[in-house]
Design a protein around this motif. Structure first.
Motif, mmCIF file in Angstrom:
data_model
loop_
_atom_site.group_PDB
_atom_site.id
_atom_site.type_symbol
_atom_site.label_atom_id
_atom_site.label_comp_id
_atom_site.label_asym_id
_atom_site.label_seq_id
_atom_site.Cartn_x
_atom_site.Cartn_y
_atom_site.Cartn_z
ATOM 1 N N ASP A 35 0.854 -1.189 0.000
ATOM 2 C CA ASP A 35 0.000 0.000 0.000
ATOM 3 C C ASP A 35 0.890 1.239 0.000
ATOM 4 O O ASP A 35 1.092 1.897 1.014
ATOM 5 N N THR A 36 1.426 1.543 -1.188
ATOM 6 C CA THR A 36 2.379 2.638 -1.340
ATOM 7 C C THR A 36 1.846 3.642 -2.360
ATOM 8 O O THR A 36 0.732 3.509 -2.856
ATOM 9 N N ALA A 37 2.674 4.604 -2.704
ATOM 10 C CA ALA A 37 2.280 5.582 -3.723
ATOM 11 C C ALA A 37 2.047 4.912 -5.070
ATOM 12 O O ALA A 37 1.332 5.447 -5.915
ATOM 13 N N TYR A 38 2.662 3.745 -5.267
ATOM 14 C CA TYR A 38 2.427 2.973 -6.491
ATOM 15 C C TYR A 38 1.328 1.952 -6.191
ATOM 16 O O TYR A 38 0.168 2.205 -6.441
ATOM 17 N N GLY A 39 1.679 0.814 -5.653
ATOM 18 C CA GLY A 39 0.679 -0.129 -5.160
ATOM 19 C C GLY A 39 -0.356 -0.563 -6.174
ATOM 20 O O GLY A 39 -1.531 -0.716 -5.845
ATOM 21 N N ASP A 40 0.062 -0.787 -7.421
ATOM 22 C CA ASP A 40 -0.909 -1.089 -8.477
ATOM 23 C C ASP A 40 -1.463 -2.515 -8.435
ATOM 24 O O ASP A 40 -2.535 -2.767 -8.977
ATOM 25 N N ILE A 41 -0.749 -3.448 -7.833
ATOM 26 C CA ILE A 41 -1.169 -4.847 -7.882
ATOM 27 C C ILE A 41 -1.857 -5.223 -6.581
ATOM 28 O O ILE A 41 -1.250 -5.206 -5.501
ATOM 29 N N VAL A 42 -3.131 -5.575 -6.690
ATOM 30 C CA VAL A 42 -3.975 -5.865 -5.538
ATOM 31 C C VAL A 42 -4.443 -7.315 -5.614
ATOM 32 O O VAL A 42 -4.701 -7.847 -6.691
ATOM 33 N N VAL A 43 -4.554 -7.946 -4.457
ATOM 34 C CA VAL A 43 -4.928 -9.355 -4.378
ATOM 35 C C VAL A 43 -6.442 -9.507 -4.543
ATOM 36 O O VAL A 43 -7.224 -8.710 -4.015
ATOM 37 N N LEU A 44 -6.840 -10.535 -5.261
ATOM 38 C CA LEU A 44 -8.255 -10.850 -5.415
ATOM 39 C C LEU A 44 -8.748 -11.717 -4.252
ATOM 40 O O LEU A 44 -8.022 -12.594 -3.766
ATOM 41 N N GLU A 45 -9.965 -11.466 -3.846
ATOM 42 C CA GLU A 45 -10.557 -12.178 -2.712
ATOM 43 C C GLU A 45 -10.558 -13.691 -2.927
ATOM 44 O O GLU A 45 -10.405 -14.477 -1.978
ATOM 45 N N ASP A 46 -10.705 -14.132 -4.168
ATOM 46 C CA ASP A 46 -10.768 -15.563 -4.442
ATOM 47 C C ASP A 46 -9.509 -16.286 -3.974
ATOM 48 O O ASP A 46 -9.587 -17.431 -3.514
ATOM 49 N N LEU A 47 -8.351 -15.649 -4.084
ATOM 50 C CA LEU A 47 -7.123 -16.285 -3.615
ATOM 51 C C LEU A 47 -7.163 -16.469 -2.107
ATOM 52 O O LEU A 47 -6.794 -17.536 -1.585
ATOM 53 N N VAL B 102 -4.835 -33.469 -10.320
ATOM 54 C CA VAL B 102 -4.320 -32.259 -10.949
ATOM 55 C C VAL B 102 -4.876 -31.029 -10.240
ATOM 56 O O VAL B 102 -4.154 -30.059 -9.989
ATOM 57 N N ALA B 103 -6.152 -31.072 -9.889
ATOM 58 C CA ALA B 103 -6.781 -29.934 -9.213
ATOM 59 C C ALA B 103 -6.083 -29.637 -7.888
ATOM 60 O O ALA B 103 -5.823 -28.467 -7.547
ATOM 61 N N ASN B 104 -5.776 -30.680 -7.109
ATOM 62 C CA ASN B 104 -5.113 -30.477 -5.819
ATOM 63 C C ASN B 104 -3.689 -29.956 -5.989
ATOM 64 O O ASN B 104 -3.224 -29.112 -5.215
ATOM 65 N N ILE B 105 -2.989 -30.461 -6.992
ATOM 66 C CA ILE B 105 -1.633 -29.989 -7.247
ATOM 67 C C ILE B 105 -1.644 -28.515 -7.640
ATOM 68 O O ILE B 105 -0.858 -27.712 -7.132
ATOM 69 N N LEU B 106 -2.540 -28.145 -8.553
ATOM 70 C CA LEU B 106 -2.610 -26.750 -8.985
ATOM 71 C C LEU B 106 -3.047 -25.840 -7.844
ATOM 72 O O LEU B 106 -2.597 -24.689 -7.747
ATOM 73 N N LEU B 107 -3.916 -26.334 -6.975
ATOM 74 C CA LEU B 107 -4.329 -25.537 -5.818
ATOM 75 C C LEU B 107 -3.151 -25.284 -4.888
ATOM 76 O O LEU B 107 -2.943 -24.151 -4.426
ATOM 77 N N GLU B 108 -2.380 -26.344 -4.628
ATOM 78 C CA GLU B 108 -1.240 -26.168 -3.729
ATOM 79 C C GLU B 108 -0.176 -25.268 -4.351
ATOM 80 O O GLU B 108 0.449 -24.459 -3.656
ATOM 81 N N ARG B 109 0.036 -25.379 -5.655
ATOM 82 C CA ARG B 109 0.959 -24.476 -6.333
ATOM 83 C C ARG B 109 0.457 -23.037 -6.235
ATOM 84 O O ARG B 109 1.240 -22.107 -6.024
#
Length: 461
Positions: free
Chosen positions: A293-305, A387-394
């Motif tokens: 949360d800076t003067a730049y701070g352009d990349i914000v996390v999505l709630e889904d993650l 595959v779903a579990n592996i991708l989730l953990e990654r």
């Protein structure tokens, strides 16, 4: 007039007497002779220059990692300073600045590597070969990264294949017979990458390996494991990742160690990291400035993650609520002068788990390695491997480190839409971007198209 990379005339203080300001145009079409490489010290200087170029904000100092998350269901660009909006929307043009800067920086690294690889000097042959092996491994890694961004392997109905257009694999700093190199196929690029890595291993001597701040013999296998995973070469991915797990000297971090591991360098799980010191940190162009949360701070996390983490998973604590109720990555890249870890033990565990499962779904090592990551983060162990579990953990373990887009793409999935307002991309009205869309690849920069008559633009641009 085409922009000139003046900084390319100097590699860690070494001046090339035969070069002038016009010798190192940022296109692939210009190569000039280099005569000032005379001893092993020069080679070490060139290699240091290659590492320094990799740390640029246009490459692994920021943008390469951002590209992998902001185009996915992990994060979005809020436009705070106007950065990464077109990357996030996957709505680029052939004059896009993000694509152009990445293209130029990566081929600049390759230029350093090629001078090292093709040099002829006298001295300690074993030590010289070790440096050349490091350069070969770096050349392979950078071409792999170029392919991920600019290759056509995911483009077309159902995606592309090994015959699709890849990128120009440049092996010479001076090649009078190939001043305007053509793009190789994806399959050819893959072959060249493996050849470079194999040769690197044959030339390097583990007794000369330094610390985790330089390419070691074990790092070459880590690169090979990552490349093999991307292409679905499961036997290679398993063997290479196992080599790293057995011989890297690294280990999985415990849950109690996890948060603090991002506050310092050379941690127990690190295999190879790029140095970001107080003397050369990127300040406003750093990963810290773009995530926090800076003067730049352009990349914000999505709630889904955030929703993917169980209550006791320590990884969830790396994401906090900041100003305007925005979710921020405040746990990784917490300041500008923290090293960026490019390869770590947990990634190798997950590669090994996925490769083991793909080769033999009954292989118990797949579940073992998958759970070595999950349990050591305070999460519940998986009961089965999929595959779903592996991708989730990654997704949970490697978030904000640039992997998510490629994980989605290599399984030929559409880009998930988890927030229709914050995720700003669409594909001509469709709900998201369908796998096979031309937008899965960056455009070849306009300046390269203008300078190299042999190159071909990507579909859609």
């Amino acid at each position: 007039m085409k922009k000139i990379i003046y900084g390319a005339l100097i590699f860690s203080g070494i001046f090339f007497n035969s070069c002038s300001d016009n010798d190192l145009d940022p296109t692939l079409s210009v190569n000039k002779d280099v005569t000032a490489i005379t001893n092993i010290g020069d080679l070490k200087g060139l290699l240091a220059g290659a590492y320094d170029r990799i740390t640029s904000a246009n490459y692994y100092g920021r943008n390469m990692l951002i590209f992998g998350d902001v185009r996915s269901d992990n994060a979005y660009a809020n436009g705070n300073s106007g950065r990464f909006l077109t990357s996030a929307s996957m709505d680029m043009t052939n004059s896009n600045g993000d694509a152009d800067a990445a293209f130029l920086q990566m081929y600049a690294v390759i230029a350093n590597c090629n001078i090292i690889i093709n040099s002829t000097i006298e001295g300690d042959a074993v030590a010289i070969d070790h440096i050349k092996g490091q350069a070969l491994a770096l050349r392979a890694l950078v071409h792999y990264d170029l392919l991920r961004l600019f290759g056509q392997q995911h483009i077309g109905v159902g995606g592309g294949d090994l015959n699709s257009l890849g990128i120009a694999y440049v092996k010479q700093f001076l090649d009078v017979k190939d001043m305007k190199p053509k793009r190789s196929s994806v399959g050819e690029v893959k072959t060249f990458i493996y050849e470079d890595l194999t040769k690197a291993l044959s030339m390097m001597n583990s007794s000369l390996d330094g610390d985790k701040k330089a390419i070691r013999t074990v790092t070459v296998n880590a690169i090979k494991a990552r490349v093999a995973l991307y292409f679905g070469d499961w036997a290679i991915a398993k063997a290479a990742s196992q080599e790293v797990l057995d011989n890297s000297g690294a280990r999985v971090l415990l849950a109690s160690e996890y948060a603090d591991s991002f506050k310092g360098s050379l941690q127990a799980n690190s295999i190879f990291e790029l140095v970001f010191s107080a003397d050369d940190n990127r300040s406003n162009d750093s990963l810290f400035q773009i995530y926090n949360d800076t003067a730049y701070g352009d990349i914000v996390v999505l709630e889904d993650l955030v929703q993917q983490f169980s209550p006791l998973d320590v990884r969830a604590n790396l994401i906090t609520v900041a100003d305007k109720s925005r979710l921020r990555n405040t746990g990784k890249f917490i300041k500008s002068d923290i090293n960026v870890v490019l390869f770590r033990f947990e990634e190798m565990l997950l590669i090994n788990a996925e490769a083991s499962f793909k080769l033999d779904p009954t292989d118990v090592s797949a579940l073992t390695n998958l759970n070595l990551v999950a349990v050591n983060r305070g999460a519940l162990p998986y009961v089965t491997v999929s595959v779903a579990n592996i991708l989730l953990e990654r997704r949970k373990e490697l978030c904000f480190e640039g992997f998510r887009f490629d994980d989605i793409a290599r399984y030929k999935m559409d880009m998930p839409v988890v927030d229709e307002i914050k995720q700003t991309y669409d594909d001509l009205g469709a709900a998201g971007i369908t796998y096979g869309s031309y937008r899965y690849a960056f455009p070849i920069p306009l300046r390269e198209m203008n300078a190299n008559s042999n190159t071909v633009q990507n579909k859609g641009y």
